[in-house]
Write an enzyme that holds these catalytic residues in place. Structure first.
Site, PDB file in Angstrom:
ATOM      1  N   ASP A   8     132.526  66.621  46.819  1.00 12.13           N
ATOM      2  CA  ASP A   8     131.344  66.385  45.994  1.00 12.13           C
ATOM      3  C   ASP A   8     131.201  64.887  45.799  1.00 12.13           C
ATOM      4  OD1 ASP A   8     129.125  67.091  44.360  1.00 12.13           O
ATOM      5  OD2 ASP A   8     130.344  66.795  42.570  1.00 12.13           O
ATOM      6  N   GLU A  10     128.987  61.759  43.382  1.00 15.18           N
ATOM      7  CA  GLU A  10     128.032  61.346  42.363  1.00 15.18           C
ATOM      8  C   GLU A  10     127.405  60.047  42.861  1.00 15.18           C
ATOM      9  OE1 GLU A  10     127.115  63.193  40.011  1.00 15.18           O
ATOM     10  OE2 GLU A  10     128.749  64.653  39.955  1.00 15.18           O
ATOM     11  N   GLU A  53     118.511  57.250  34.214  1.00 14.20           N
ATOM     12  CA  GLU A  53     118.351  58.662  34.529  1.00 14.20           C
ATOM     13  C   GLU A  53     119.594  59.212  35.221  1.00 14.20           C
ATOM     14  OE1 GLU A  53     116.257  56.276  35.346  1.00 14.20           O
ATOM     15  OE2 GLU A  53     114.507  56.678  34.069  1.00 14.20           O
ATOM     16  N   HIS A  58     125.638  61.903  35.253  1.00 13.84           N
ATOM     17  CA  HIS A  58     127.080  61.830  35.493  1.00 13.84           C
ATOM     18  C   HIS A  58     127.848  61.005  34.457  1.00 13.84           C
ATOM     19  CE1 HIS A  58     125.917  57.961  37.146  1.00 13.84           C
ATOM     20  NE2 HIS A  58     125.306  58.517  38.177  1.00 13.84           N
TER      21      HIS A  58
END
Length: 231
Positions: A8, A10, A53, A58
């Site tokens: 994964d 971010e 935003e 995160h």
């Protein structure tokens, strides 16, 4: 033994083509579709600002990433960890696009999406058509604990997705067959460990006493046409 990687990312935004960058990568090793203790996790300085935003998603600000390595500094370590096996991700096109953009920027060859990608979003939509396929919804469907999840965190999301992935491919019993030498060895070691902790060896059940046998015989007289008496 089949090795794959669940991963994964971010990022600073939604599109690397407009300058968004990776700020966190987490990757877990799976062997025969089950998570091992091996993982890769790194925070990355994106060399640009992080919009408010994105921070809401995160939780990272640019100040959190000061002094962290650049992607180019960790590219070879990341590639060595993932090897050449399948790459599992939730909404895989997003993560592959960002990783490949970073690899290209660092002068490394891209990952081949067609041969390596496994997208758990597609798996979930096939298994539960018309139902929500986001990670939170799938965790709730499979009764996976979400109590630690606040903002998106790549390493925690990977651990949750590993549990979801096992359920999507058939449940927690997958990979526990007797033909799996590694699983047999692990199970055997586990039994030895439990025996050492308890310090006891299971004993055979004692035979019933006369009073118990008499009560059992009395009960049998009340059973009408029992199966064990039929020819």
């Amino acid at each position: 033994m089949t090795r794959s990687i669940l991963f994964d990312t971010e990022t600073t935004g939604l599109d690397p083509d407009t300058g968004d960058r990776v700020i966190e990568i987490a990757a877990l090793e799976l062997v025969n579709d089950l998570r091992t203790e091996n993982y890769f996790h790194v925070l990355i300085n994106p060399e640009r600002d992080i919009p408010a935003e994105a921070t809401k998603v995160h939780g990272f600000t640019l100040a959190d990433l000061e002094g962290k390595p650049l992607f180019a500094d960790i590219a070879d370590e990341f590639l060595a960890f993932i090897g050449d096996g399948k790459m599992i991700a939730h909404n895989a096109p997003f993560d592959f696009k960002f990783i490949n953009a970073e690899l290209k920027r660092a002068g490394r060859p891209p990952l081949d999406y067609e041969s390596r990608a496994v997208d758990t979003v597609i798996m979930a939509r096939k298994k539960f058509p018309g139902m929500p396929a986001n990670l939170d919804a799938l965790c709730r469907r499979f009764n996976i604990d979400l109590s630690e999840r606040g903002t998106h965190n790549a390493l925690l999301d990977c651990r949750l997705l590993a549990d979801v992935y096992v359920e999507l491919i058939g449940g927690r019993q997958r990979g526990l067959g007797l033909g799996n030498e590694q699983t047999q060895r692990t199970s055997s070691e586990g039994r030895v460990k439990r025996k050492a902790v308890t310090g006891r060896t299971p004993r055979p059940m004692a035979p019933p006493d006369e009073a118990t046998l008499a009560r059992h015989a009395q009960f049998l007289e009340t059973v009408d046409n029992p199966l064990w008496m039929r020819e």
